[in-house]
Motif scaffolding. Structure first.
Motif, PDB file in Angstrom:
ATOM      1  N   LYS A 250      44.735  14.971 -13.890  1.00  0.00           N
ATOM      2  CA  LYS A 250      45.733  14.278 -13.073  1.00  0.00           C
ATOM      3  C   LYS A 250      45.080  13.777 -11.788  1.00  0.00           C
ATOM      4  N   VAL A 251      45.340  12.507 -11.466  1.00  0.00           N
ATOM      5  CA  VAL A 251      44.787  11.870 -10.271  1.00  0.00           C
ATOM      6  C   VAL A 251      45.901  11.779  -9.232  1.00  0.00           C
ATOM      7  N   ILE A 252      45.686  12.415  -8.090  1.00  0.00           N
ATOM      8  CA  ILE A 252      46.726  12.487  -7.058  1.00  0.00           C
ATOM      9  C   ILE A 252      46.156  11.926  -5.756  1.00  0.00           C
ATOM     10  N   PRO A 253      46.646  10.780  -5.277  1.00  0.00           N
ATOM     11  CA  PRO A 253      46.144  10.267  -3.993  1.00  0.00           C
ATOM     12  C   PRO A 253      46.571  11.170  -2.837  1.00  0.00           C
ATOM     13  N   LYS A 254      45.656  11.409  -1.920  1.00  0.00           N
ATOM     14  CA  LYS A 254      45.985  12.259  -0.767  1.00  0.00           C
ATOM     15  C   LYS A 254      46.984  11.585   0.160  1.00  0.00           C
ATOM     16  N   ARG A 255      46.904  10.261   0.217  1.00  0.00           N
ATOM     17  CA  ARG A 255      47.849   9.476   1.006  1.00  0.00           C
ATOM     18  C   ARG A 255      48.238   8.255   0.193  1.00  0.00           C
ATOM     19  N   LYS A 256      49.421   7.733   0.453  1.00  0.00           N
ATOM     20  CA  LYS A 256      49.824   6.523  -0.247  1.00  0.00           C
ATOM     21  C   LYS A 256      49.143   5.333   0.397  1.00  0.00           C
ATOM     22  N   ASN A 257      48.443   4.563  -0.421  1.00  0.00           N
ATOM     23  CA  ASN A 257      47.734   3.393   0.075  1.00  0.00           C
ATOM     24  C   ASN A 257      47.592   2.404  -1.062  1.00  0.00           C
ATOM     25  N   GLN A 258      47.657   1.106  -0.736  1.00  0.00           N
ATOM     26  CA  GLN A 258      47.630   0.081  -1.769  1.00  0.00           C
ATOM     27  C   GLN A 258      46.278  -0.044  -2.456  1.00  0.00           C
ATOM     28  N   LYS A 259      45.263   0.680  -1.993  1.00  0.00           N
ATOM     29  CA  LYS A 259      43.961   0.666  -2.650  1.00  0.00           C
ATOM     30  C   LYS A 259      43.784   1.807  -3.645  1.00  0.00           C
ATOM     31  N   LEU A 260      44.761   2.712  -3.716  1.00  0.00           N
ATOM     32  CA  LEU A 260      44.591   3.938  -4.489  1.00  0.00           C
ATOM     33  C   LEU A 260      45.440   3.935  -5.759  1.00  0.00           C
ATOM     34  N   PHE A 261      45.001   4.722  -6.744  1.00  0.00           N
ATOM     35  CA  PHE A 261      45.704   4.903  -8.008  1.00  0.00           C
ATOM     36  C   PHE A 261      46.333   6.298  -8.040  1.00  0.00           C
ATOM     37  N   SER A 262      47.327   6.442  -8.907  1.00  0.00           N
ATOM     38  CA  SER A 262      47.869   7.753  -9.238  1.00  0.00           C
ATOM     39  C   SER A 262      48.149   7.777 -10.734  1.00  0.00           C
ATOM     40  N   GLY A 263      48.121   8.972 -11.329  1.00  0.00           N
ATOM     41  CA  GLY A 263      48.360   9.070 -12.765  1.00  0.00           C
ATOM     42  C   GLY A 263      47.365   9.988 -13.430  1.00  0.00           C
ATOM     43  N   TYR A 264      46.807   9.540 -14.589  1.00  0.00           N
ATOM     44  CA  TYR A 264      45.930  10.404 -15.374  1.00  0.00           C
ATOM     45  C   TYR A 264      44.688   9.631 -15.818  1.00  0.00           C
ATOM     46  N   ILE A 265      43.570  10.356 -15.832  1.00  0.00           N
ATOM     47  CA  ILE A 265      42.329   9.818 -16.387  1.00  0.00           C
ATOM     48  C   ILE A 265      41.817  10.824 -17.414  1.00  0.00           C
ATOM     49  N   TYR A 266      41.313  10.324 -18.536  1.00  0.00           N
ATOM     50  CA  TYR A 266      40.846  11.158 -19.636  1.00  0.00           C
ATOM     51  C   TYR A 266      39.326  11.007 -19.741  1.00  0.00           C
ATOM     52  N   ILE A 267      38.610  12.138 -19.694  1.00  0.00           N
ATOM     53  CA  ILE A 267      37.143  12.159 -19.688  1.00  0.00           C
ATOM     54  C   ILE A 267      36.634  12.897 -20.923  1.00  0.00           C
ATOM     55  N   LEU A 798      51.741   7.303  14.155  1.00  0.00           N
ATOM     56  CA  LEU A 798      53.111   7.235  13.650  1.00  0.00           C
ATOM     57  C   LEU A 798      53.203   7.478  12.150  1.00  0.00           C
ATOM     58  N   LYS A 799      52.172   7.091  11.412  1.00  0.00           N
ATOM     59  CA  LYS A 799      52.256   7.231   9.964  1.00  0.00           C
ATOM     60  C   LYS A 799      52.104   8.670   9.487  1.00  0.00           C
ATOM     61  N   ASN A 800      51.897   9.605  10.418  1.00  0.00           N
ATOM     62  CA  ASN A 800      51.922  11.009  10.054  1.00  0.00           C
ATOM     63  C   ASN A 800      53.348  11.539   9.988  1.00  0.00           C
ATOM     64  N   LEU A 801      54.313  10.729  10.480  1.00  0.00           N
ATOM     65  CA  LEU A 801      55.712  11.120  10.356  1.00  0.00           C
ATOM     66  C   LEU A 801      56.127  11.038   8.894  1.00  0.00           C
ATOM     67  N   PRO A 802      56.920  12.004   8.409  1.00  0.00           N
ATOM     68  CA  PRO A 802      57.239  12.064   6.973  1.00  0.00           C
ATOM     69  C   PRO A 802      57.869  10.788   6.425  1.00  0.00           C
ATOM     70  N   PHE A 803      58.772  10.147   7.175  1.00  0.00           N
ATOM     71  CA  PHE A 803      59.478   8.984   6.641  1.00  0.00           C
ATOM     72  C   PHE A 803      58.640   7.709   6.703  1.00  0.00           C
ATOM     73  N   LEU A 804      57.426   7.783   7.275  1.00  0.00           N
ATOM     74  CA  LEU A 804      56.541   6.609   7.308  1.00  0.00           C
ATOM     75  C   LEU A 804      55.288   6.778   6.457  1.00  0.00           C
ATOM     76  N   GLN A 805      55.085   7.957   5.889  1.00  0.00           N
ATOM     77  CA  GLN A 805      53.833   8.224   5.179  1.00  0.00           C
ATOM     78  C   GLN A 805      53.668   7.371   3.933  1.00  0.00           C
ATOM     79  N   ASN A 806      54.766   6.927   3.350  1.00  0.00           N
ATOM     80  CA  ASN A 806      54.669   6.134   2.126  1.00  0.00           C
ATOM     81  C   ASN A 806      54.500   4.648   2.380  1.00  0.00           C
ATOM     82  N   LYS A 807      54.516   4.231   3.632  1.00  0.00           N
ATOM     83  CA  LYS A 807      54.325   2.822   3.951  1.00  0.00           C
ATOM     84  C   LYS A 807      52.848   2.440   3.779  1.00  0.00           C
ATOM     85  N   LEU A 808      52.624   1.176   3.425  1.00  0.00           N
ATOM     86  CA  LEU A 808      51.261   0.711   3.166  1.00  0.00           C
ATOM     87  C   LEU A 808      50.635   0.054   4.394  1.00  0.00           C
TER      88      LEU A 808
END
Length: 868
Positions: A250-267, A798-808
């Motif tokens: 499982k791939v979990i981004p530490k922060r939400k960002n438009q450069k990052l992926f989330s989901g699964y990778i199979y190796i 400001l982006k450390n505030l919970p309601f702003l963390q998902n903004k890009l």
């Protein structure tokens, strides 16, 4: 005619001789599985089922091993013999059972996924370079369902052929030629589409994207050597597929960002290559889901055989769902002999049995280090980076470093409709069946095209509202036209556009018309001519200018330019207030920020790269600067308020606004060591460098004994650089120092002006300008020192505030300073949020002079200057 009929019969027989293998892929509870992956081992061909789980294959007589799989389901292998009859075969897939293998737990209780990912990340350079070239046949199908269109846009889009509630689909047959390191030649063999003005350029770019491309800064792969800074990984389990074990992570981004992926990778275990991915990427407009399945298409080579891209768009009242799926058939695969296959990988493939050990070549020093690191179960982050460097370095042939960046788009070419096919032929060659909605979309599009061709009596015209617009529409809203041989392109923005109308206190209302003619002298050399006409109603004056450019040495960025005119210009012409914003401010608030003069001039300029990274520029100009006064007091508000005089600026002697003539010369050298570049359509385009750009420039005017002409000399030194690390964080600096010598008489437009933004709203970026400094007031004709510092981070305050963390958005810190003969130790400090919907910025700034508070302000910026 007889020969033609025989040829046609042979062609049809060749296409229809294959037998059909078709059916529905579903789960054990009877639910169809959309976009399941299908791989035919003997043909190295991959495809998918459609959105309804239906698949269809065309196979010649013979024996085949067909693999059916879907992410989350166990792979199923079917052996079939194709003879003279079609085969109907429904496939049922069972849910995948994942087992947890015995793992060693080291200090810190690290998740087992990290040990697997370190091996895969370390070998990513090898997997990226292991194939030297291949050819592939690609079938691409996709489109979108337009669920909702905002009311204000419905009429316009309907004219373009797009309506709410409709489905649009496109399919194409393509040939891809790949050559290392990243060259793709795309030839579109045949295409059928119900999408108006359809283009698949960007889709093919996604199709060619590799998760082994760890240096891509637009999208950060989970296999990036810096991925542990951005992702967390969780081991889910493993399953067996054929001779190999496959790990699900499982791939979990530490922060939400438009450069990052989330989901699964199979190796694949012990091989450490990608088996498949099921990842999503969030952009400001919606979510992109990527599913990709790789297969062993040749010994030791795994390549993607099926692709699926889903995009959910919800933006500004638009709602649509798009998807593209691709089927790939590889052939002529050639391995890259310049890379060494790691010994442990060969053993995992079963290619190095003990009885053959005598024939194993002696390992090099680097290879021994690679094998030692690969044998470690507890590979550390430091070991991983060391292993990555060793794999990247280990080649049989070392090549001299090149500053040219290879780009797949350089060799992108489309040969459209070289093979015309009717719907029956498409049914034969199509590896991914159409869904019911897609069939209806094609039927509707075909009906419209037939009606139009019948009504117009011309079978060569297709449904394209944009190309068939009336002459009146082209004149009003603009048009781009080409000559028959495409050597001449005429661009006309139309009678009504945002640049046509303007207002300020000097010219009053004004109306401008322009056009651009571009001649292609050959494939890389071209000439542009752009005339302008503008009428100032309050001044009752027609002004004009003509700009010509000849691009004579595209690989050296060589440009010759010649311009002349009688034009109203801003004293700070390079970085002043945008005319559109000034017009709105003047009309609605009676605040006119622009200061204008009339320039009657002729100018020639020359630019060329002496060597890569060293550019020389020079220019000659003769001008007559004419003083202008305000000619109107009109505004839509504040009738009792008056505009400030045009030729009055604090700290500036009024004599500098007097009319005068000038003969000037300018020259500059720009040097950027190791400046990487791309060759785009035969022309060099500079990209980036790890070193700063240093500019040494001179500008001067000579009076030749005439006291009514300008006389001055200016020397300026500037150094600037943008430092990026971890793909997200950036630091920019821009420092400059200058000095005027032998200053006599001069015009205010010849002063050193600074990048200021006194107006609260601008179309500028703030990383190299003064946000709170008054326009013109501190322009210099003596000496100056200025500097700009900007730090950008996705998470800062400001982006450390919970309601702003998902903004890009990104957060920025700004520091600007200026000192000259008029203002000492002026400093600005600022904090801002940028990339709001990719174009907007909001910031708060405070300024000081000699450590004393001066002022504060809030500013808004919209990065849309190129549109106006």
């Amino acid at each position: 005619m007889r020969v033609f009929l025989l040829f046609l019969l042979a062609f049809l027989c060749s296409e229809f001789s294959a037998q059909s293998v078709s059916g529905t892929i579903s789960s054990i509870d009877g639910q169809s599985i959309p976009f399941a992956s299908i791989y035919i081992k003997e043909l190295t061909t991959g495809t998918t089922s459609n959105a309804q789980g239906i698949y269809s294959l065309r196979l010649d007589k013979g024996e085949y091993h067909i693999y059916f799989q879907a992410l989350g389901f166990a792979r199923k292998e079917i052996k079939i013999v194709v003879s003279n009859e079609d085969i109907e075969m429904d496939i049922t897939l069972q849910e995948q059972d994942y087992r947890l293998k015995e793992v060693k737990v080291y200090s810190g209780k690290e998740d087992p996924a990290y040990a697997i990912m370190r091996k895969s990340i370390s070998l990513a350079p090898y997997f990226q370079q292991q194939v030297k070239r291949y050819n592939a046949d690609v079938y691409l199908k996709g489109g979108f369902d337009m669920h909702k269109i905002p009311l204000i846009m419905r009429k316009q889009l309907k004219e373009e052929g797009i309506e709410q509630g409709q489905n649009y689909v496109s399919e194409s047959v393509n040939k891809i030629k790949f050559t290392l390191p990243n060259q793709y030649e795309h030839i579109q063999v045949s295409k059928r589409s119900s999408i108006p003005n359809d283009s698949e350029d960007q889709v093919m770019g996604f199709l060619n994207y590799s998760f082994y491309d760890v240096d891509n800064e637009d999208l950060i792969s989970p296999l990036s050597r810096k991925s542990f800074s951005f992702y967390k990984f969780q081991y889910i389990g493993f399953f067996k597929q054929g001779d190999y074990y496959v790990n699900k992570i499982k791939v979990i981004p530490k922060r939400k960002n438009q450069k990052l992926f989330s989901g699964y990778i199979y190796i694949v275990d012990q091989l450490w290559n990608i088996h498949s991915v099921n990842l999503s990427n969030t952009q400001f407009f919606g979510t992109i889901k990527v599913k990709q399945v790789q297969e062993q298409v040749k010994e030791r080579v795994w390549l993607p055989v099926s692709h699926l891209f889903d995009v959910d768009v919800k933006l500004m009242g638009f709602k649509l769902k798009a998807n593209y799926s691709g089927s790939v058939d590889y052939h002529d695969i050639e391995l890259n002999d310049a890379v060494i296959v790691p010994e442990s990988v060969l053993i995992a493939y079963g290619g190095m049995e003990e009885e053959k050990s005598d024939s194993i070549p002696q390992l090099s020093k680097n290879e021994k280090k690679i094998e030692a690191l690969l044998q470690k179960d507890d590979l550390s982050n430091r070991d991983m980076l060391k292993l990555t460097r060793l794999v990247n370095k280990e080649k049989k042939e070392e090549k001299e470093e090149s500053l040219e960046i290879e780009d797949w788009g350089n060799n992108y070419k489309v040969v459209k409709d070289t093979v015309k096919r009717d719907s029956v032929q498409w049914d034969v060659i199509r590896p991914i069946p159409l869904s019911d909605n897609e069939i209806n979309s094609f039927n509707k599009s075909d009906s419209i095209n037939m009606s139009l061709r019948s009504a117009e009596g011309d079978t060569t015209k297709a449904f394209n509202n944009h190309k068939n617009r009336s002459l009146f529409s082209k004149v009003i809203s603009g048009n781009h036209s080409f000559s028959k041989d495409s050597a001449l392109q005429i661009s006309y923005p139309g009678l009504i556009n945002l640049k046509a109308f303007d207002f300020n206190s000097v010219a009053g209302f004004s109306y401008m018309q322009t056009m651009e003619a571009r001649w292609k002298l050959d494939t890389i050399h071209h000439l542009t001519v752009q005339p302008y006409l503008k009428y100032a109603f309050a001044q009752e004056q027609l002004t004009w200018k003509l700009e010509n450019k000849y691009y004579f040495a595209p690989l050296q960025r060589g440009v010759l330019s010649l311009s002349a005119g009688q034009w109203f210009s801003d004293f700070n012409d390079e970085s002043g207030t945008h005319p559109l914003l000034n017009a709105m401010s003047s009309l609605f608030f009676k605040e006119n920020y622009l200061k204008l003069y009339q320039g009657n001039y002729i100018k020639g300029a020359f630019d060329i790269d002496i060597v890569n990274g060293l550019q020389f520029s020079a220019g000659l100009k003769h001008a007559r600067y004419i003083e202008l006064e305000n000619s109107t007091d009109f505004a839509l508000a504040y009738p009792s308020r008056s505009y400030e005089p045009n030729n009055v600026v604090s700290n500036v002697d009024s004599t500098y606004f007097n009319s005068r003539s000038s003969n000037s010369f300018s020259a500059s050298l720009h040097y950027t060591p190791k400046n990487y570049y791309k060759i785009v359509h035969g022309r060099k385009v500079m990209q980036y460098s790890d070193f700063p750009t240093v500019t040494l420039s001179y500008r001067g005017a000579f009076d030749f004994g005439n006291t009514e002409m300008s006389n001055y000399n200016l020397m300026e030194l500037r150094i600037r650089q943008e430092l990026d690390w971890n793909f997200m964080y950036a630091f920019k600096y821009d420092l400059g120092i200058g000095k005027f010598f032998n200053v006599g008489e001069m015009h205010f437009s010849e002063f050193k002006h600074f990048n200021t933004s006194e107006i609260p709203v601008s179309f500028k970026q703030w990383h190299n300008g003064f946000v709170l400094l008054n326009d013109y007031e501190y322009s210099s004709n003596d000496w100056f020192i200025q500097g700009h510092l900007n730090y950008k981070s996705p998470y800062l305050l400001l982006k450390n505030l919970p309601f702003l963390q998902n903004k890009l958005w990104n957060e920025n810190l700004y520091i600007h300073f200026l000192t000259n003969e008029k203002i000492l130790n002026y400093n600005e400090l600022g904090y801002g949020i940028s990339d709001i919907l990719l174009v907007g910025s909001v910031g708060a700034f405070v300024s000081f002079e000699n450590t004393s508070f001066k002022m504060w302000g809030v500013r808004v910026a919209i990065a849309m200057q190129g549109l106006f």
